[in-house]
Design a protein around this motif. Structure first.
Motif, PDB file in Angstrom:
ATOM      1  N   HIS A 122      -1.539  -6.588   5.216  1.00 46.65           N
ATOM      2  CA  HIS A 122      -2.617  -7.132   4.634  1.00 46.65           C
ATOM      3  C   HIS A 122      -2.827  -5.106   4.331  1.00 46.65           C
ATOM      4  CE1 HIS A 122      -2.758 -10.445   7.091  1.00 46.65           C
ATOM      5  NE2 HIS A 122      -3.046 -11.028   5.934  1.00 46.65           N
ATOM      6  N   GLY A 123      -2.559  -4.870   3.312  1.00 43.28           N
ATOM      7  CA  GLY A 123      -2.624  -3.980   2.802  1.00 43.28           C
ATOM      8  C   GLY A 123      -1.806  -3.177   3.738  1.00 43.28           C
ATOM      9  N   LYS A 124      -2.376  -1.865   3.906  1.00 46.93           N
ATOM     10  CA  LYS A 124      -1.801  -0.857   4.302  1.00 46.93           C
ATOM     11  C   LYS A 124      -1.442  -1.489   5.691  1.00 46.93           C
ATOM     12  CE  LYS A 124      -3.625   3.283   2.090  1.00 46.93           C
ATOM     13  NZ  LYS A 124      -2.912   2.480   1.239  1.00 46.93           N
ATOM     14  N   THR A 127       0.984   5.110   0.868  1.00 43.45           N
ATOM     15  CA  THR A 127      -0.179   4.314  -0.359  1.00 43.45           C
ATOM     16  C   THR A 127       2.036   3.916  -0.781  1.00 43.45           C
ATOM     17  OG1 THR A 127       0.443   5.815  -2.440  1.00 43.45           O
ATOM     18  CG2 THR A 127      -1.351   5.397  -1.829  1.00 43.45           C
ATOM     19  N   ARG A 128       1.742   2.612  -1.330  1.00 40.95           N
ATOM     20  CA  ARG A 128       2.807   1.393  -1.903  1.00 40.95           C
ATOM     21  C   ARG A 128       3.484   3.058  -3.060  1.00 40.95           C
ATOM     22  NH1 ARG A 128       1.182  -0.965   1.123  1.00 40.95           N
ATOM     23  NH2 ARG A 128       0.613  -3.226   1.031  1.00 40.95           N
ATOM     24  N   THR A 151       0.023   0.709  11.424  1.00 39.33           N
ATOM     25  CA  THR A 151      -0.624   0.639  10.041  1.00 39.33           C
ATOM     26  C   THR A 151      -0.218   1.815   9.256  1.00 39.33           C
ATOM     27  OG1 THR A 151      -3.010   1.223  10.894  1.00 39.33           O
ATOM     28  CG2 THR A 151      -3.094   2.077   8.490  1.00 39.33           C
ATOM     29  N   SER A 194       5.731  -3.259  -3.444  1.00 40.25           N
ATOM     30  CA  SER A 194       5.001  -4.095  -3.097  1.00 40.25           C
ATOM     31  C   SER A 194       4.982  -5.830  -3.310  1.00 40.25           C
ATOM     32  CB  SER A 194       3.601  -4.571  -4.433  1.00 40.25           C
ATOM     33  OG  SER A 194       2.821  -5.212  -3.803  1.00 40.25           O
TER      34      SER A 194
END
Lengths: 240, 240
Positions: free
Chosen positions: B225-227, B194-195, B190, B210
């Motif tokens: 998938h996201g983080k 954040t981006r 994980t 992204s």
DNA sequence: CGAGAATTTGATGATGATCAAACATAGTGG
DNA sequence: CCACTATGTTTGATCATCATCAAATTCTCG
């Protein structure tokens, strides 16, 4: 030791210049100072373009620049462009170098002279032992390394979030400040690095460096004739 | 100490995890180890988003991440964009932090928790004294700082000469390797940042981060998938 | 002085920033 | 537990910055 470099005993000279910066004898008693001078008693000459050490060389000494200047660079064993090199540091008189080697006992970068230079040699084993015995020296050592970490992290910040012209402006101001701190003229100096080196150091191409300096010149911020730089307007340079 | 953080005595826990990384007790006799455990006996909890320390705070302790992860960042008191911040480091369990403060007795960056985390607190005055008395510990300290310098300089190299997709690939591989070294899965993890944080760390915008991750996903290099990140093709990721 | 290296300057194009808007996710309080 | 709002993420369109290629000029030093 190759013939192109020579070693000399020079306790007097070393203690009068580089050692003061490297070791900050404040807090050391006379006896300690003389022991320290004894450790740092060898000078080494490096001619322009020659290496003081190279990545992979076994580490056994720290160095303090006594005269001249050097650059440090890593040779990037990378993907496609098989082995471009990257300038990571610019060392002036009084600066310490070689700290990178302590980690694994081998140097991780090359140190190359930008002009004929001399360094004081500080055998690490002796220095380390003396750090253990003299708390002022140990403290100085830790501070020196911490400051090296902070300098690098400043450089990271600059590279990552400034535009090309901002990076160049910062470099000029940084040079100026460092030279001033050493008692040299703050407004007029010689950039020993080539445009290519500067570009590598700042993360841009040599053409962009050249163009940026030309533009600064036209705008009246500096006067740039080849490697010689004269700063004409600190304020505007800072505000870029 | 604010109510949002708590301090506890936990010699046993500390010695069993972070201290091993931080101090590498190899070469220490049983007596030394127990003295060290005594120094490193306080744990502090930091909740996600809270700061362990901030730039300007007086420095008095080093820390070792015991659980969770943190980022370090500098707030760039700069020209036009009055105070953007820049992520300079990502710390995982076992990593040491706080070395930046030794230089002038004040921290030069903020350390903020990326998730609820705990750190071992190492009072610097005591630690420094013990370094002086125990040569194995002193050696360890010097190596740790040297390695910190080398890590930063690696990061400089990456920022300065790699393209956006190369930087992202390196970060993923770096995360993977660091987690593997700690005994976690190397292929699945994980990303707590954040981006925006990632972009700041790598010197690019969050949109580019992204887009790059999306592209890697489409190309079958990773699953994002996201983080949560799963690496599917180390070879191709390395060869980017 | 002459040759190789370094620098300057121009023309062109690619990479990544910026602006914008839709979408997803997580944390909060009813 | 769900709706709601914050915050974070994705994706698209456009544009600026800087890299690249190229050629002329200047500098340096052996």
């Amino acid at each position: 030791m190759s013939d192109s470099t020579s070693m000399r005993r020079r306790a007097a000279h070393c203690s009068s210049c580089a050692m003061r910066h490297l070791c900050m004898p404040e807090g050391l008693c006379a006896n300690d100072v003389s022991r320290l001078e004894n450790i740092i008693s060898v000078t080494r000459k490096i001619r322009r373009g020659e290496a003081l050490f190279r990545a992979g060389d076994p580490f056994d000494s720290l160095y303090a620049v006594r005269s001249g200047s050097l650059k440090t660079l890593v040779t990037h064993g990378s993907s496609r462009d098989g082995g471009r090199e990257r300038v990571t540091g610019l060392l002036l008189a009084g600066d310490a170098l070689g700290l990178d080697g302590i980690g694994d006992g081998r140097h991780t970068c090359d140190a190359v002279a930008l002009e004929d230079s001399t360094v004081c040699v500080v055998p690490y084993a002796l220095f380390e032992r003396m750090c253990r015995e003299t708390d002022a020296l140990q403290r100085r050592m830790h501070r020196m390394m911490s400051q090296a970490i902070n300098r690098e992290s400043d450089h990271v910040v600059r590279l990552g979030m400034l535009r090309a012209d901002e990076r160049v402006a910062r470099l000029l101001l940084d040079m100026s400040a460092r030279l001033a701190r050493r008692g040299y003229a703050a407004t007029e100096f010689t950039m020993r690095m080539t445009r290519d080196d500067i570009g590598s150091y700042l993360g841009m191409t040599l053409e962009t460096v050249s163009r940026t300096l030309s533009r600064f010149d036209k705008l009246g911020l500096i006067e740039a004739h080849g490697k010689s730089i004269r700063i004409r307007d600190f304020e505007r340079l800072r505000s870029i």
